[in-house]
Motif scaffolding. Structure first.
Motif, PDB file in Angstrom:
ATOM      1  N   ARG A  48      30.016  39.101  34.745  1.00  0.00           N
ATOM      2  CA  ARG A  48      31.134  39.863  34.187  1.00  0.00           C
ATOM      3  C   ARG A  48      31.839  40.653  35.287  1.00  0.00           C
ATOM      4  O   ARG A  48      33.075  40.715  35.329  1.00  0.00           O
ATOM      5  CB  ARG A  48      30.651  40.802  33.087  1.00  0.00           C
ATOM      6  CG  ARG A  48      30.333  40.100  31.795  1.00  0.00           C
ATOM      7  CD  ARG A  48      30.053  41.096  30.668  1.00  0.00           C
ATOM      8  NE  ARG A  48      29.513  40.383  29.532  1.00  0.00           N
ATOM      9  CZ  ARG A  48      28.217  40.269  29.250  1.00  0.00           C
ATOM     10  NH1 ARG A  48      27.316  40.842  30.020  1.00  0.00           N
ATOM     11  NH2 ARG A  48      27.822  39.590  28.195  1.00  0.00           N
ATOM     12  N   ALA A  49      31.070  41.245  36.184  1.00  0.00           N
ATOM     13  CA  ALA A  49      31.655  42.003  37.294  1.00  0.00           C
ATOM     14  C   ALA A  49      32.461  41.085  38.208  1.00  0.00           C
ATOM     15  O   ALA A  49      33.556  41.444  38.654  1.00  0.00           O
ATOM     16  CB  ALA A  49      30.562  42.713  38.079  1.00  0.00           C
ATOM     17  N   ALA A  50      31.949  39.908  38.478  1.00  0.00           N
ATOM     18  CA  ALA A  50      32.671  38.955  39.313  1.00  0.00           C
ATOM     19  C   ALA A  50      33.988  38.551  38.646  1.00  0.00           C
ATOM     20  O   ALA A  50      35.029  38.497  39.300  1.00  0.00           O
ATOM     21  CB  ALA A  50      31.816  37.720  39.577  1.00  0.00           C
ATOM     22  N   ALA A  51      33.954  38.302  37.340  1.00  0.00           N
ATOM     23  CA  ALA A  51      35.161  37.916  36.611  1.00  0.00           C
ATOM     24  C   ALA A  51      36.187  39.052  36.604  1.00  0.00           C
ATOM     25  O   ALA A  51      37.376  38.822  36.831  1.00  0.00           O
ATOM     26  CB  ALA A  51      34.807  37.508  35.187  1.00  0.00           C
ATOM     27  N   GLN A  52      35.733  40.262  36.368  1.00  0.00           N
ATOM     28  CA  GLN A  52      36.636  41.405  36.299  1.00  0.00           C
ATOM     29  C   GLN A  52      37.253  41.738  37.650  1.00  0.00           C
ATOM     30  O   GLN A  52      38.371  42.246  37.722  1.00  0.00           O
ATOM     31  CB  GLN A  52      35.911  42.628  35.752  1.00  0.00           C
ATOM     32  CG  GLN A  52      35.541  42.496  34.295  1.00  0.00           C
ATOM     33  CD  GLN A  52      34.646  43.621  33.811  1.00  0.00           C
ATOM     34  OE1 GLN A  52      34.142  44.434  34.591  1.00  0.00           O
ATOM     35  NE2 GLN A  52      34.423  43.667  32.513  1.00  0.00           N
ATOM     36  N   ASN A  53      36.547  41.457  38.724  1.00  0.00           N
ATOM     37  CA  ASN A  53      37.017  41.840  40.054  1.00  0.00           C
ATOM     38  C   ASN A  53      37.625  40.705  40.863  1.00  0.00           C
ATOM     39  O   ASN A  53      38.079  40.921  41.985  1.00  0.00           O
ATOM     40  CB  ASN A  53      35.869  42.484  40.834  1.00  0.00           C
ATOM     41  CG  ASN A  53      35.470  43.804  40.224  1.00  0.00           C
ATOM     42  OD1 ASN A  53      36.252  44.728  40.176  1.00  0.00           O
ATOM     43  ND2 ASN A  53      34.250  43.885  39.715  1.00  0.00           N
ATOM     44  N   CYS A  54      37.649  39.507  40.302  1.00  0.00           N
ATOM     45  CA  CYS A  54      38.247  38.373  41.006  1.00  0.00           C
ATOM     46  C   CYS A  54      39.727  38.673  41.283  1.00  0.00           C
ATOM     47  O   CYS A  54      40.484  38.947  40.348  1.00  0.00           O
ATOM     48  CB  CYS A  54      38.110  37.101  40.175  1.00  0.00           C
ATOM     49  SG  CYS A  54      38.914  35.667  40.935  1.00  0.00           S
ATOM     50  N   PRO A  55      40.164  38.624  42.533  1.00  0.00           N
ATOM     51  CA  PRO A  55      41.558  38.989  42.844  1.00  0.00           C
ATOM     52  C   PRO A  55      42.600  38.025  42.284  1.00  0.00           C
ATOM     53  O   PRO A  55      43.767  38.404  42.170  1.00  0.00           O
ATOM     54  CB  PRO A  55      41.580  39.000  44.375  1.00  0.00           C
ATOM     55  CG  PRO A  55      40.455  38.146  44.803  1.00  0.00           C
ATOM     56  CD  PRO A  55      39.402  38.272  43.735  1.00  0.00           C
ATOM     57  N   VAL A  56      42.213  36.829  41.913  1.00  0.00           N
ATOM     58  CA  VAL A  56      43.170  35.875  41.339  1.00  0.00           C
ATOM     59  C   VAL A  56      42.821  35.497  39.893  1.00  0.00           C
ATOM     60  O   VAL A  56      43.412  34.582  39.322  1.00  0.00           O
ATOM     61  CB  VAL A  56      43.313  34.612  42.223  1.00  0.00           C
ATOM     62  CG1 VAL A  56      44.042  34.947  43.505  1.00  0.00           C
ATOM     63  CG2 VAL A  56      41.975  33.980  42.534  1.00  0.00           C
ATOM     64  N   SER A  57      41.869  36.198  39.307  1.00  0.00           N
ATOM     65  CA  SER A  57      41.490  36.048  37.893  1.00  0.00           C
ATOM     66  C   SER A  57      41.237  34.609  37.473  1.00  0.00           C
ATOM     67  O   SER A  57      41.744  34.145  36.457  1.00  0.00           O
ATOM     68  CB  SER A  57      42.581  36.672  36.997  1.00  0.00           C
ATOM     69  OG  SER A  57      42.761  38.033  37.306  1.00  0.00           O
ATOM     70  N   VAL A  58      40.428  33.901  38.256  1.00  0.00           N
ATOM     71  CA  VAL A  58      40.123  32.497  37.928  1.00  0.00           C
ATOM     72  C   VAL A  58      38.744  32.313  37.295  1.00  0.00           C
ATOM     73  O   VAL A  58      38.345  31.203  37.004  1.00  0.00           O
ATOM     74  CB  VAL A  58      40.254  31.579  39.165  1.00  0.00           C
ATOM     75  CG1 VAL A  58      41.677  31.551  39.675  1.00  0.00           C
ATOM     76  CG2 VAL A  58      39.292  31.974  40.262  1.00  0.00           C
ATOM     77  N   ILE A  59      38.020  33.411  37.067  1.00  0.00           N
ATOM     78  CA  ILE A  59      36.669  33.337  36.491  1.00  0.00           C
ATOM     79  C   ILE A  59      36.712  33.833  35.047  1.00  0.00           C
ATOM     80  O   ILE A  59      37.297  34.866  34.759  1.00  0.00           O
ATOM     81  CB  ILE A  59      35.676  34.193  37.294  1.00  0.00           C
ATOM     82  CG1 ILE A  59      35.616  33.728  38.747  1.00  0.00           C
ATOM     83  CG2 ILE A  59      34.280  34.141  36.660  1.00  0.00           C
ATOM     84  CD1 ILE A  59      34.850  34.654  39.651  1.00  0.00           C
ATOM     85  N   ALA A  60      36.070  33.075  34.164  1.00  0.00           N
ATOM     86  CA  ALA A  60      35.915  33.498  32.770  1.00  0.00           C
ATOM     87  C   ALA A  60      34.425  33.533  32.448  1.00  0.00           C
ATOM     88  O   ALA A  60      33.714  32.575  32.714  1.00  0.00           O
ATOM     89  CB  ALA A  60      36.627  32.537  31.832  1.00  0.00           C
ATOM     90  N   ALA A  61      33.970  34.673  31.917  1.00  0.00           N
ATOM     91  CA  ALA A  61      32.573  34.837  31.504  1.00  0.00           C
ATOM     92  C   ALA A  61      32.577  35.122  30.006  1.00  0.00           C
ATOM     93  O   ALA A  61      33.025  36.183  29.587  1.00  0.00           O
ATOM     94  CB  ALA A  61      31.919  35.976  32.276  1.00  0.00           C
ATOM     95  N   GLU A  62      32.110  34.173  29.214  1.00  0.00           N
ATOM     96  CA  GLU A  62      32.155  34.283  27.753  1.00  0.00           C
ATOM     97  C   GLU A  62      30.765  34.234  27.150  1.00  0.00           C
ATOM     98  O   GLU A  62      29.937  33.424  27.558  1.00  0.00           O
ATOM     99  CB  GLU A  62      32.985  33.135  27.185  1.00  0.00           C
ATOM    100  CG  GLU A  62      34.395  33.076  27.722  1.00  0.00           C
ATOM    101  CD  GLU A  62      35.112  31.800  27.354  1.00  0.00           C
ATOM    102  OE1 GLU A  62      34.518  30.922  26.711  1.00  0.00           O
ATOM    103  OE2 GLU A  62      36.292  31.688  27.725  1.00  0.00           O
ATOM    104  N   GLY A  63      30.552  35.099  26.178  1.00  0.00           N
ATOM    105  CA  GLY A  63      29.287  35.072  25.461  1.00  0.00           C
ATOM    106  C   GLY A  63      28.388  36.215  25.742  1.00  0.00           C
ATOM    107  O   GLY A  63      28.517  37.050  26.520  1.00  0.00           O
TER     108      GLY A  63
END
Length: 63
Positions: A48-63
């Protein structure tokens, strides 16, 4: 938890790999990829931290 990453949109900054190396890795082209889905346990918060801090918002963490 399911984690996805838009490989083409990745800029290869490595933030996700440094935050959660158990789930993310850098591919041969220098962009990140998800190395071991699905994610469980303590790795979820790191994803979740990686997704929230990704500078280009390419990560989605669901569930």
């Amino acid at each position: 938890m399911k984690v996805t990453l838009d490989h083409e949109g990745c800029i290869g900054c490595g933030l996700c790999v440094s935050v959660c190396p158990a789930v993310f890795r850098l591919a041969a082209d220098g962009r990140a990829e998800v190395s071991d889905p699905p994610v469980s346990g303590e790795e979820q918060e790191k994803c979740r931290a990686a997704a929230q801090n990704c500078p280009v918002s390419v990560i989605a963490a669901e569930g």
